[in-house]
Structure formats: structure tokens, C-alpha cells
Scaffold this motif. Structure first.
Motif, PDB file in Angstrom:
ATOM      1  N   LEU A  61      -8.156   9.173   2.021  1.00  0.00           N
ATOM      2  CA  LEU A  61      -7.583   7.894   1.609  1.00  0.00           C
ATOM      3  C   LEU A  61      -6.706   7.304   2.709  1.00  0.00           C
ATOM      4  CD1 LEU A  61      -6.954   5.745  -0.561  1.00  0.00           C
ATOM      5  CD2 LEU A  61      -5.135   7.252  -1.394  1.00  0.00           C
ATOM      6  N   PHE A  62      -5.890   8.144   3.346  1.00  0.00           N
ATOM      7  CA  PHE A  62      -4.991   7.658   4.399  1.00  0.00           C
ATOM      8  C   PHE A  62      -5.763   7.154   5.614  1.00  0.00           C
ATOM      9  CE2 PHE A  62      -1.062  10.374   3.079  1.00  0.00           C
ATOM     10  CZ  PHE A  62      -0.941   9.588   1.940  1.00  0.00           C
ATOM     11  N   THR A 110       2.502   5.123  -3.152  1.00  0.00           N
ATOM     12  CA  THR A 110       2.687   6.584  -3.164  1.00  0.00           C
ATOM     13  C   THR A 110       4.031   6.993  -3.752  1.00  0.00           C
ATOM     14  OG1 THR A 110       1.177   6.887  -1.299  1.00  0.00           O
ATOM     15  CG2 THR A 110       2.760   8.641  -1.722  1.00  0.00           C
ATOM     16  N   ASN A 150      -4.577   2.245  -2.814  1.00  0.00           N
ATOM     17  CA  ASN A 150      -3.353   3.027  -2.999  1.00  0.00           C
ATOM     18  C   ASN A 150      -2.720   2.765  -4.365  1.00  0.00           C
ATOM     19  OD1 ASN A 150      -3.207   4.596  -0.689  1.00  0.00           O
ATOM     20  ND2 ASN A 150      -1.103   4.009  -0.277  1.00  0.00           N
ATOM     21  N   TRP A 151      -2.724   1.501  -4.784  1.00  0.00           N
ATOM     22  CA  TRP A 151      -2.161   1.208  -6.092  1.00  0.00           C
ATOM     23  C   TRP A 151      -3.083   1.699  -7.211  1.00  0.00           C
ATOM     24  CZ3 TRP A 151       2.528   0.291  -7.634  1.00  0.00           C
ATOM     25  CH2 TRP A 151       3.464  -0.155  -6.689  1.00  0.00           C
ATOM     26  N   CYS A 158      -6.170  11.954  -7.084  1.00  0.00           N
ATOM     27  CA  CYS A 158      -6.375  11.877  -5.634  1.00  0.00           C
ATOM     28  C   CYS A 158      -7.850  12.045  -5.270  1.00  0.00           C
ATOM     29  CB  CYS A 158      -5.554  12.963  -4.927  1.00  0.00           C
ATOM     30  SG  CYS A 158      -3.769  12.761  -5.082  1.00  0.00           S
ATOM     31  N   SER A 181      -6.674  -1.523   1.345  1.00  0.00           N
ATOM     32  CA  SER A 181      -5.773  -0.374   1.303  1.00  0.00           C
ATOM     33  C   SER A 181      -4.747  -0.549   0.178  1.00  0.00           C
ATOM     34  CB  SER A 181      -5.071  -0.186   2.650  1.00  0.00           C
ATOM     35  OG  SER A 181      -4.344  -1.333   3.010  1.00  0.00           O
ATOM     36  N   THR A 182      -4.331  -1.783  -0.045  1.00  0.00           N
ATOM     37  CA  THR A 182      -3.391  -2.039  -1.142  1.00  0.00           C
ATOM     38  C   THR A 182      -4.026  -1.690  -2.488  1.00  0.00           C
ATOM     39  OG1 THR A 182      -2.388  -3.843   0.126  1.00  0.00           O
ATOM     40  CG2 THR A 182      -1.968  -3.801  -2.253  1.00  0.00           C
ATOM     41  N   THR A 190       0.830  -1.207   0.000  1.00  0.00           N
ATOM     42  CA  THR A 190       0.000   0.000   0.000  1.00  0.00           C
ATOM     43  C   THR A 190       0.860   1.250   0.000  1.00  0.00           C
ATOM     44  OG1 THR A 190      -1.756  -1.124   1.204  1.00  0.00           O
ATOM     45  CG2 THR A 190      -1.764   1.269   1.280  1.00  0.00           C
ATOM     46  N   ASN A 191       1.844   1.290   0.908  1.00  0.00           N
ATOM     47  CA  ASN A 191       2.676   2.484   1.044  1.00  0.00           C
ATOM     48  C   ASN A 191       3.654   2.662  -0.114  1.00  0.00           C
ATOM     49  OD1 ASN A 191       2.296   3.941   3.825  1.00  0.00           O
ATOM     50  ND2 ASN A 191       2.064   1.767   4.246  1.00  0.00           N
ATOM     51  N   ASN A 214      -7.247   3.878   4.757  1.00  0.00           N
ATOM     52  CA  ASN A 214      -6.222   2.836   4.776  1.00  0.00           C
ATOM     53  C   ASN A 214      -5.926   2.356   6.192  1.00  0.00           C
ATOM     54  OD1 ASN A 214      -5.916   2.791   2.019  1.00  0.00           O
ATOM     55  ND2 ASN A 214      -4.163   4.175   1.998  1.00  0.00           N
ATOM     56  N   ARG A 258      -4.730   4.459  -6.990  1.00  0.00           N
ATOM     57  CA  ARG A 258      -4.371   5.883  -7.076  1.00  0.00           C
ATOM     58  C   ARG A 258      -3.029   6.076  -7.787  1.00  0.00           C
ATOM     59  NH1 ARG A 258      -1.546   9.025  -2.197  1.00  0.00           N
ATOM     60  NH2 ARG A 258      -1.078  10.963  -3.276  1.00  0.00           N
TER      61      ARG A 258
END
Length: 467
Positions: A356-357, A237, A376-377, A407, A372-373, A233-234, A360, A379
Motif C-alpha cells: 500500500l505504501f 493511518t 488509505n482512508w 490491511c 492514495s487518499t 492520505t497520511n 501511494n 483502509r
């Protein structure tokens, strides 16, 4: 609301201090008047963002597992899991840091770096990357302190590192004329301070002990069920940011430097939002472990309210001081255009980034890390590549606008799904594999009431139980 405010507020102080020093660092480098140096920071930051994303993912997994055990009153299990996974974190981040240093040149070239900007960015990564375990273990220790409600010590970890950097940056960059090399040396020493303060704080609560080698594989697998998706997920970004940086490179060093300046404004201006997403995870995990589902729902609502207030306030402030920021960063051409555009308009997209955060955090701590994965991906790919590609036809400003529109789309979708997840929670979800582990090992437990009490009561009960 008060609990969320205290935990996120203290975290924001520490984060804001770190990011403010990073922002000043950028200003010091810009003061040297060499666009290649400011662009080098942008390229190096794109790679450093991947490293920190992995560290944050490991921290999220650790905080969620330990927080749930403490909320359920199983302090001994929490202690064992923390000690095991800290060992795993050291090994993984050391390998990542060394690999980054070894392959810095081809990675930077892939991002579009060349000439003096490439040379300077390489030198920075050679010095800083091998010391990634310092900051990763410090962050993990900070998460452990948040899991027992020690907001003050958790804040002091990042605050101490920021103070060290604040003293050394101007001395090394400007005073000793070391330039970007001075910034790298300062970063390493700052990371060492974070490590020392973090380990000391976690040790004060008895959360760390000598790891049990036979327990490391099992505990790592448990935390990895959350940390793995959190890392993925992280990573989204910085990967998305790297794509943006590559597109900015098409418009010259001024554009890359302007993008790097905007990124440093963002992390200072929205330190509260970033701290909020780190703070609400353990709170949700604790209340889920204690079977207080109404509090889980209240945490989500309170967090989103605070995000909206933070973004609105920040937008007004940045709109008023944008000329000062352009002057401070010595920005010209596309660099100045990007700063003005962000402060006037695209800053509003961070309402949706914050949504979004927060979503997550809910997914990671409530048993749906895969969501969350995916978001985020989504996005970083569908919400970045097509929007930025089209925007790039209209120049550097179009790249920034395209990134912002992605976003808005994915932040809105994520928060809708988060509310559905929270609405469908039930007590039956709170019986993970930890119950079987505790039953098999016959570990004495604290009562949920004691574990959910104030910090002093938690410490006293844990000390009594260990005796």
C-alpha cells in the motif's frame, strides 16, 4: 534496483536509529513498573502520529515538486519552490503543534484515557507539541537532499537526532528520575538536532534561499496539489490507529501498553519499508521529469520485491526473539498476548501495508494523489472499523487480527491499481504547469542529462549555472 537500495537503505539506517531509540525509550518507561506510564505513551503516540502524518504529507509534496524540477533541469525553479514551501511548512506545523497542546485534554479523553495515564499523556504533549516545526522542517530538508541524490546527508539528519535522544533518554528517564517528562525533554532536544542538521544539509546544495514573498502563494498552491492529498492520505493511518487504541482501552492498561509496544516494534522492524516509500517518490518524480518512463516502471517492481524480502526476513527474526521482547517490555496479560500474536502471525500483514505504501508513493508522484487518499482512508475506515469492531468481541487479540485483515484487503487492491497507473503513463503527462512558469520567467535550465547524472555532476552544474 541498486539506486532504490542505496536511497532506501541509507534512509532506513536513519529511521531505524530514530525508531530504535523510541523503542528503548518505551523499555525505559516500562522498567519503571507503572502501567499508567506505558499506557500514556500509547495515548500520546496516537495524537503524535497525526502531527507526524501532516509533516510527512508536506514533505511528500515538496519532494515530488522539487524532484520533478531537478529531473527536468530547472534548478532555479526547484530552489524557489523549496524556499517558499519551507516557510509555509513552518507556519502550518506551528499552528498545529500549539493547537494540539491547547486541546490535549479533550482529545485524550476521546481516546479513552483517564486517571494517571491521562495526566501523564497531557504533560508529554504540552512539552513536545509546540516544537513540531523543528521536526517538520528537518524532514523537509531531508527530502530536499534526497531529491538531489544526497543519500548520506539525508540519512545523517535522522541519525543525528537519534544519537541525541539515545544519550539523553536514559540520563533523563532513569538517571534523573524524570520519567515521561524526561522523555519529552529529550524529544524536544532531538528535534532541534534534526532541524539543525537538515537545514545545514539543504543549504550545502544551494536548495534554500531567502523566500520571495510574492512567490509563496503560487508555489504553495503548486506543492499543495500534491501535499494536500498526501496529508489526507497520511492522516488515515493515525486515525485508524486511534480507533484501534480506543478499542484496546476497553481491555485495560495492559492492552494499551501492549499495542504501544507492538507499534514500536513495527517501526524498527520495518524501517526499511518506511524509508523505501519515502525514497522511491523522488526517484519516480526525477525519471518522470526526465521522460524516462521505463525507469519509473522498474522502480515500482524493484520496490515491491524489496518489500517482500524485508517482510519475510523480519517475520523469521521476530518469531525467534518474541520471548525476549515480551520480557524487555515487562509485558503481562493482554500486553504479552498481543506481542506474541504479532511476532508469530499478524506481522505477515505488513507485506500488504508495504504494498500500500509503495503504491501511494507511485500515486503521489505520478499525478494521481487522490488514489492514495482513497486507498488509505479506505483502509482506515472500511478496512479498520468493521474488522476491529467484530474482532473486539473476541478480546484484545481479536482487535489486532481485525486490523491486519483490513490491511490485506486494501494493500492488494492498491498495488493492482498502481500497476495500471504506471502501465498507462505517457510522455504527454510530463508537461505540468512548470513549463509555463519557466517560459514566462525565462529561467536558465540545466540539461536533463546533467540533472540525472551523479551527485557531483549535479552540484557542479548547479554551481556553474548560478555563477
Amino acid at each position: 534496483m541498486r539506486h532504490v537500495m542505496v536511497m532506501a537503505g541509507t534512509g532506513a539506517i536513519g529511521l531505524m536509529a530514530v525508531f530504535a531509540v523510541d523503542l528503548l525509550n518505551m523499555i525505559y518507561i516500562a522498567h519503571l513498573g507503572d502501567p499508567a506510564l506505558t499506557a500514556a505513551i500509547g495515548f500520546a503516540s496516537a495524537i503524535g502520529g497525526v502531527q507526524i502524518a501532516v509533516s510527512i504529507g508536506l514533505t511528500i509534496g515538496l519532494g515530488a515538486c522539487v524532484g520533478r524540477e531537478i529531473g527536468s533541469g530547472r534548478f532555479d525553479v526547484a530552489q524557489r519552490v523549496a524556499s517558499s514551501f519551507m516557510t509555509t511548512t513552518f507556519v502550518l506545523t506551528l499552528l498545529l503543534g500549539v493547537a494540539t497542546a491547547l486541546f490535549a485534554d479533550p482529545i485524550l479523553r476521546l481516546l479513552g484515557a483517564s486517571g494517571e495515564a491521562l495526566t501523564q499523556a497531557e504533560r508529554f504533549l504540552y512539552i513536545v507539541s509546540p516544537f513540531l516545526p523543528f521536526v517538520a522542517l528537518g524532514m523537509s530538508s531531508s527530502a530536499l537532499m534526497r531529491s538531489v541524490g544526497d543519500a548520506r546527508r539525508s540519512m545523517n539528519v535522522t541519525l543525528g537526532g537519534a544519537i541525541v535522544a539515545a544519550i539523553l533518554d536514559p540520563a533523563l528517564i532513569l538517571g534523573m528520575h524524570e520519567g515521561l517528562t524526561g522523555a519529552a525533554i529529550s524529544s524536544v532536544l532531538s528535534r532541534f538536532a534534526v532541524l539543525m542538521l537538515g537545514m545545514r544539509g539543504a543549504g550545502a546544495h544551494g536548495l534554500l534561499r531567502k523566500p520571495q514573498l510574492h512567490a509563496i502563494p503560487g508555489d504553495t498552491k503548486r506543492v499543495a496539489s500534491i501535499a494536500g492529498p498526501a496529508i489526507l492520505t497520511n492522516l488515515a493511518t493515525p486515525v485508524g490507529s486511534a480507533y484501534v487504541t480506543g478499542n484496546m482501552a476497553r481491555f485495560g492498561l495492559d492492552a494499551v501498553g501492549g499495542q504501544a509496544s507492538v507499534e514500536r516494534i513495527v517501526v524498527v522492524a520495518f524501517a526499511f519499508v518506511f524509508a523505501l516509500t519515502g525514497a522511491v517518490g523522488p526517484i519516480m518524480a526525477q525519471n518522470l521529469g526526465a521522460k524516462k518512463l521505463d525507469r519509473v516502471r522498474e522502480v515500482l517492481r524493484s520496490s515491491l520485491t524489496l518489500v517482500a524480502l524485508c517482510v519475510a526476513t523480519t517475520w523469521v527474526v521476530l518469531a525467534l526473539i518474541q520471548n525476549l521482547l515480551v520480557a524487555g517490555f515487562h509485558a503481562t496479560g493482554n500486553g504479552a498476548t498481543l506481542i506474541h500474536l504479532f511476532c508469530s502471525w499478524t506481522v505477515s500483514s505488513y507485506l500488504f501495508v508495504g504494498m500500500l505504501f509503495v503504491a501511494n508513493s507511485a500515486f503521489n508522484n505520478l499525478g494521481h494523489p487522490i488514489y492514495s487518499t482513497l486507498f488509505n482512508w479506505g483502509r482506515a475506515t472500511l478496512g479498520t472499523i468493521p474488522f476491529v469492531t467484530v474482532g473486539a468481541r473476541y478480546g484484545a487479540a481479536g482487535v489486532q487480527i481485525g486490523q491486519s485483515l483490513g490491511c490485506v484487503l486494501f494493500g492488494s487492491l492498491a498495488v493492482v491499481v498502481a500497476f495500471r497507473v504506471v502501465a498507462n503513463l505517457n510522455v504527454g503527462q510530463v508537461t505540468p504547469e512548470t513549463d509555463a512558469i519557466v517560459a514566462a520567467s525565462d529561467v536558465p535550465t540545466l540539461s536533463p542529462e546533467a540533472a540525472m547524472a551523479d551527485l557531483d555532476a549535479i552540484e557542479e552544474a548547479a554551481l556553474s549555472e548560478s555563477k
